[in-house]
Design a protein around this motif. Structure first.
Motif, PDB file in Angstrom:
ATOM      1  N   ARG A   1       1.870   1.915  -3.591  1.00  0.00           N
ATOM      2  CA  ARG A   1       0.709   2.263  -4.407  1.00  0.00           C
ATOM      3  C   ARG A   1       0.204   3.672  -4.126  1.00  0.00           C
ATOM      4  O   ARG A   1      -0.196   4.400  -5.042  1.00  0.00           O
ATOM      5  CB  ARG A   1      -0.398   1.238  -4.133  1.00  0.00           C
ATOM      6  N   GLU A   2       0.237   4.083  -2.867  1.00  0.00           N
ATOM      7  CA  GLU A   2      -0.362   5.363  -2.493  1.00  0.00           C
ATOM      8  C   GLU A   2       0.640   6.512  -2.394  1.00  0.00           C
ATOM      9  O   GLU A   2       0.263   7.681  -2.550  1.00  0.00           O
ATOM     10  CB  GLU A   2      -1.094   5.210  -1.157  1.00  0.00           C
ATOM     11  N   HIS A   3       1.920   6.193  -2.135  1.00  0.00           N
ATOM     12  CA  HIS A   3       2.878   7.277  -1.872  1.00  0.00           C
ATOM     13  C   HIS A   3       4.161   7.211  -2.693  1.00  0.00           C
ATOM     14  O   HIS A   3       4.924   8.175  -2.711  1.00  0.00           O
ATOM     15  CB  HIS A   3       3.231   7.304  -0.378  1.00  0.00           C
TER      16      HIS A   3
ATOM     17  N   PRO B   1       0.804  -1.229   0.000  1.00  0.00           N
ATOM     18  CA  PRO B   1       0.000   0.000   0.000  1.00  0.00           C
ATOM     19  C   PRO B   1       0.839   1.284   0.000  1.00  0.00           C
ATOM     20  O   PRO B   1       0.406   2.308  -0.540  1.00  0.00           O
ATOM     21  CB  PRO B   1      -0.820  -0.115   1.294  1.00  0.00           C
TER      22      PRO B   1
END
Length: 385
Positions: free
Chosen positions: A83-85, A80
């Motif tokens: 994917r997000e940062h 995650p």
């Protein structure tokens, strides 16, 4: 250090350690690439992490012959963040996770391992064997028919060759023979190159470009803490497993902070972090007979040399050969005695329940840490009753 010097004075033992490191390095390549894909990063990130983790833990770890590298458990935790940062936050997470592991090692968290019941350990081993086996199924689905006799031939080689000679590890012979046959007959079967692009340069120093603020800490801290705990649990359980296999003792506290230091080093070289790998450790210890840090160091060194210097040749190794090796590892890892009818009749129902709970949760979640925690909780509840 004493055991290493003894190996250097024993050509037979040294040969065993060198060949074991070579077999493990070959098995690490497709797994590192697969875990990179799970984490959502370039295959180079997983391969470089496997190199730096193995080489670092060979010097820093408390359990000789144990293999640490990029793992699926860590990949699932950090995915995650990527994917997000993005990549920089991933590396910052890995470094912070390593720092937390060092701190946990220094305060003596490894001592808690003595409270893990034996039934949880058996469940951990059996669940691991099942996960290793099921992880090979995608490589046996929708593939050319010739893959199946290749896998069978590889397994037969590893079963019968040790009865003739143990001079060379049977897994290495199986890999070399199947690769040669594939190349000679030009069979079009899935190979290592199909798993992803191999790197053509050495890893370099990498400092994550993230702001040093509380906001950054709030983003990465939960993932770093999860990575630290999952990595330590898997590493300490693997160390205990190797202790049992080799009938020796290891320094769990040193292993704890050693894993943290290895993750810090890995982060600063652009790797995705990792922990102990039970499958590769069993290849090293059980299938190949390694017992010292030399095999661990050489597994990392051979990995880097092969993917950077001989990437094209390594890419032609058929996945069938590596699948055969991992199937044999799964069979050897499973505690068959624990599921015999006579054993189940003699064993208290509470212990059987704990073992089955550990296996069920681990297989369902594909996370060894969740399984172990569940097993310990079930064992505690049954003990209180």
């Amino acid at each position: 250090m004493t055991s290493v010097m003894g190996v250097l004075r024993s050509p037979k033992r040294l040969r065993t350690e060198v060949l074991a490191g070579l077999v493990v390095a070959l098995a690490l390549i497709p797994e590192a690439i697969s875990f990179s894909i799970i984490a959502g990063v370039d295959p180079r990130v997983g391969l470089f992490a496997s190199f730096t983790m193995a080489v670092s833990i060979a010097f820093l770890g408390g359990r000789p012959a144990m293999i640490s590298a990029a793992t699926g458990a860590i990949a699932l935790v950090i995915a995650p963040v990527v994917r997000e940062h993005g990549m920089d936050y991933l590396i910052a997470t890995v470094i912070l996770g390593g720092v937390l592991q060092v701190l946990l090692g220094l305060i003596g968290v490894a001592r808690l391992m003595r409270f893990v019941p034996r039934s949880v350990m058996i469940g951990f081993v059996n669940a691991l064997a099942i996960l290793i086996f099921t992880a090979q199924l995608p490589y046996l689905t929708d593939v050319p028919w010739v893959v199946y006799p290749m896998v069978a031939a590889g397994i037969a080689t590893m079963v019968y060759l040790p009865r003739l000679t143990t001079a060379v590890p049977a897994p290495l012979v199986a890999i070399l023979v199947l690769t040669t046959i594939t190349v000679v007959f030009a069979w079009n079967v899935p190979d290592v190159a199909d798993q992803g692009e191999l790197p053509d340069s050495l890893p370099s120093w990498f400092v994550p470009d993230v702001p040093l603020t509380m906001e950054t800490l709030q983003i990465i801290a939960p993932y770093a803490a999860a990575m630290a705990l999952v990595g330590l649990m898997e590493s300490l359980m693997t160390a205990k497993l190797v202790d049992d296999v080799t009938d020796t003792h290891s320094n769990k506290t040193r292993e704890t902070w050693g894993q943290g230091a290895a993750n810090i080093i890995t982060g600063f070289f652009g790797g995705m972090g990792g922990c102990a790998m039970v499958g590769q450790t069993m290849i090293n210890v059980k299938a190949s007979g390694a017992r010292t840090r030399i095999s661990t160091f050489l597994a990392g060194a051979f990995l880097l040399v092969m993917v950077v210097g001989f990437g094209e040749a390594i890419g032609r190794i058929p996945m069938a050969a590596l699948v055969a090796v991992m199937i044999m590892v799964a069979v050897a890892t499973f505690d068959w005695h624990s599921v015999q009818v006579a054993t189940l009749r003699r064993m208290p129902k509470s212990e059987t329940t704990v073992m089955l709970a550990t296996v069920a949760v681990t297989v369902a979640t594909h996370n060894l840490a969740y399984g172990v925690i569940t097993g310990v909780l079930v064992a505690s509840v049954l003990f209180v009753r």
